[in-house]
Design a protein around this motif. Structure first.
Motif, short mmCIF file in Angstrom:
data_model
loop_
_atom_site.label_atom_id
_atom_site.label_comp_id
_atom_site.label_asym_id
_atom_site.label_seq_id
_atom_site.Cartn_x
_atom_site.Cartn_y
_atom_site.Cartn_z
N PHE A 391 124.26 18.60 -7.00
CA PHE A 391 124.39 17.45 -7.89
C PHE A 391 123.54 16.30 -7.36
CE2 PHE A 391 128.15 19.97 -8.63
CZ PHE A 391 128.30 19.92 -10.01
N MET A 392 122.94 15.55 -8.29
CA MET A 392 122.01 14.50 -7.89
C MET A 392 121.83 13.50 -9.02
SD MET A 392 119.01 17.29 -8.09
CE MET A 392 120.28 18.45 -7.61
N LYS A 393 121.28 12.34 -8.68
CA LYS A 393 121.06 11.29 -9.66
C LYS A 393 119.94 11.66 -10.62
CE LYS A 393 121.65 7.05 -8.54
NZ LYS A 393 121.61 5.63 -8.06
N SER A 394 118.96 12.43 -10.15
CA SER A 394 117.84 12.87 -10.99
C SER A 394 117.39 14.24 -10.51
CB SER A 394 116.68 11.89 -10.90
OG SER A 394 115.50 12.45 -11.49
N PRO A 395 117.06 15.16 -11.43
CA PRO A 395 116.55 16.47 -11.02
C PRO A 395 115.26 16.38 -10.22
CG PRO A 395 117.24 16.52 -13.32
CD PRO A 395 117.27 15.08 -12.89
N ASP A 396 114.55 15.26 -10.32
CA ASP A 396 113.32 15.10 -9.54
C ASP A 396 113.60 15.19 -8.04
OD1 ASP A 396 111.81 14.82 -11.82
OD2 ASP A 396 111.80 12.62 -11.78
N GLN A 397 114.82 14.86 -7.63
CA GLN A 397 115.17 14.98 -6.21
C GLN A 397 115.06 16.44 -5.77
OE1 GLN A 397 118.66 12.19 -7.42
NE2 GLN A 397 118.95 12.62 -5.25
N PHE A 398 115.59 17.35 -6.58
CA PHE A 398 115.50 18.78 -6.25
C PHE A 398 114.05 19.25 -6.32
CE2 PHE A 398 115.11 23.15 -7.72
CZ PHE A 398 115.68 23.82 -6.65
N VAL A 399 113.34 18.86 -7.36
CA VAL A 399 111.96 19.30 -7.54
C VAL A 399 111.12 18.90 -6.33
CG1 VAL A 399 109.88 18.99 -8.92
CG2 VAL A 399 112.08 19.31 -10.06
N THR A 400 111.29 17.67 -5.87
CA THR A 400 110.54 17.20 -4.71
C THR A 400 110.83 18.06 -3.48
OG1 THR A 400 110.52 14.94 -5.54
CG2 THR A 400 110.13 15.23 -3.19
#
Length: 441
Positions: A391-400
């Motif tokens: 879980f995260m504030k934005s999926p961009d966190q995972f993508v990065t």
């Protein structure tokens, strides 16, 4: 369980005349009519942040939650955030995704989400799905396999995929700003049959039958409106969401999630996990984004690797979980330490590449589980791995993170990403609110 609401005159078709979709609609109306008493009880049980509330016993989330001798345990269904995110990780998972069936209208979907809310709230309390239990001419309102089992800290978390916000249901204007299909990432070999979905349901409990029962009944209530897309069963948590939980081990035998975010740390959760004021869609604030990845492990190959190499891959000692530069599990890793001119924690070690110190402070809340798919009929190899959920504030966190891990992680020799999903999980429900009104406004 009986329904004490007086019966209205029966003007519905007889059993021989009633089509399946009509029977489903009747069942949903009964369910919604029985919500009042259950919601009142649930309101009295509300805690903070999905807190586990004990009924007649311990509040320790590590109990089995099943059987006649187990102490009943309940996680509050209604709160500012959905349960199943910051909640102490339970032992078992049933995760399912669904697609809306062709021809379904906005009203159909809205009615189903009301029905799901009532059913989920009842099951979280350890109750059967409410309805007319004694009607012999219709299917039972609850499938019954959880009767006699304790609630087992059941949490039911709902999420919506990018595809739900197309032109079918008038939701395009309510799409959260960061909700989009994940881009192709390094080392991806994704199976479309294990990826995507209009909606997802994450049911976690300390009893596998309780978790499966929750998803099974939501699927049954969705007959004619949703069709299952894919499902995964998790049999062992692979991360801890509170410091009170012992760090579990993954199928490679290493402690997993030692440096995970503490779900009770409001500051960290607000910074990295909960959608905040930056989101234009007000209805999504207080929610989060869920990223799922089915990661197959090459277990037979891993089991033949030498211990020293295994430890270099993770950057930790297998026996204690300590970083290669430390002595105990929670020692801070020293990424600068060298021996013989080489880094003690190798440059491609998983712990180094995933560390927030080396990623501009980027963090996510992990909540994954181990899984098995049996045996490969061609090779005889065991099929299993990690069903990664974060879980995260934005999926961009995972993508990065994944762009870094996918290119440089030593673990890539032993794993393959074969399934993927991204969903927005809305905030929790206030008293009297349901998932339908929350989504459609």
């Amino acid at each position: 369980m009986t329904d004490n609401t007086p019966d209205a005159p029966d003007i519905t078709p007889g059993p021989e005349e009633r089509r399946p979709e009509q029977a489903a609609a009747v069942s949903r109306r009964r369910l919604l009519g029985a919500v009042g008493a259950g919601a009142a009880v649930a309101g009295a049980a509300v805690g903070v942040g999905g807190t586990v509330l004990a009924r007649g016993g311990s509040s320790d989330a590590g109990g089995s939650g099943s059987g006649g001798t187990a102490k009943a345990q309940i996680v509050a269904f209604r709160d500012s955030h959905q349960a199943g995110i910051a909640t102490p990780s339970q032992d078992r998972l049933c995760f399912a995704t669904f697609d809306v069936t062709p021809g379904t209208t906005k009203d159909d979907l809205a009615e189903l989400l009301k029905t799901w809310t009532a059913a989920a709230e009842a099951m979280a309390l350890g109750k059967q799905v409410p309805g007319d239990a004694g009607d012999l001419n219709t299917p039972p309102d609850d499938t019954g396999e959880a009767v006699g089992l304790a609630p087992g800290n059941l949490t039911i978390t709902i999420g919506y995929g990018p595809s739900l916000f197309d032109g079918r249901f008038g939701l395009a204007g309510r799409r959260p700003s960061a909700l989009k299909v994940l881009p192709h990432l390094p080392k991806d070999n994704l199976d479309p049959d294990n990826s995507g979905g209009d909606l997802c349901v994450q049911a976690c409990a300390d009893d596998p039958q309780v978790a499966f029962h929750a998803v099974r009944n939501l699927r049954r209530l969705a007959f004619g409106t949703l069709v299952p897309r894919w499902m995964e069963l998790g049999f062992g948590r692979t991360s801890s969401t509170t410091p009170q939980q012992a760090t579990p081990r993954n199928l490679m035998g290493f402690k997993d999630g030692t440096r995970n975010i503490d779900g009770t740390d409001a500051a960290l959760m607000g910074q990295h996990v909960w959608i905040g004021e930056e989101e234009p869609q007000r209805w999504a604030r207080g929610g989060s984004y869920l990223v799922s990845r089915k990661i197959q492990m090459r277990l037979e190959q891993w089991d033949r690797d030498r211990l020293g190499d295994q430890q270099d891959v993770f950057g930790r000692f297998k026996s204690t979980g300590a970083p290669l530069t430390g002595k105990t599990e929670f020692d801070a890793p020293d990424f600068h330490a060298k021996s013989g001119g080489e880094y003690v924690i190798p440059t491609g070690a998983h712990i180094r590449l995933a560390a927030h110190e080396n990623n501009n402070g980027l963090r996510i809340l992990r909540r994954g589980y181990s899984y098995t798919d049996g045996i490969d009929p061609e090779t005889g190899d065991l099929l299993g791995g990690l069903f990664f959920i974060a879980f995260m504030k934005s999926p961009d966190q995972f993508v990065t993170l994944q762009r870094i891990l996918g290119r440089h992680d030593l673990l890539n020799e032993y794993i393959q990403h074969i399934g993927s999903g991204v969903f927005v999980t809305p905030p929790g429900l206030a008293a009297g609110q349901d998932w339908s009104g929350q989504l459609f406004g």
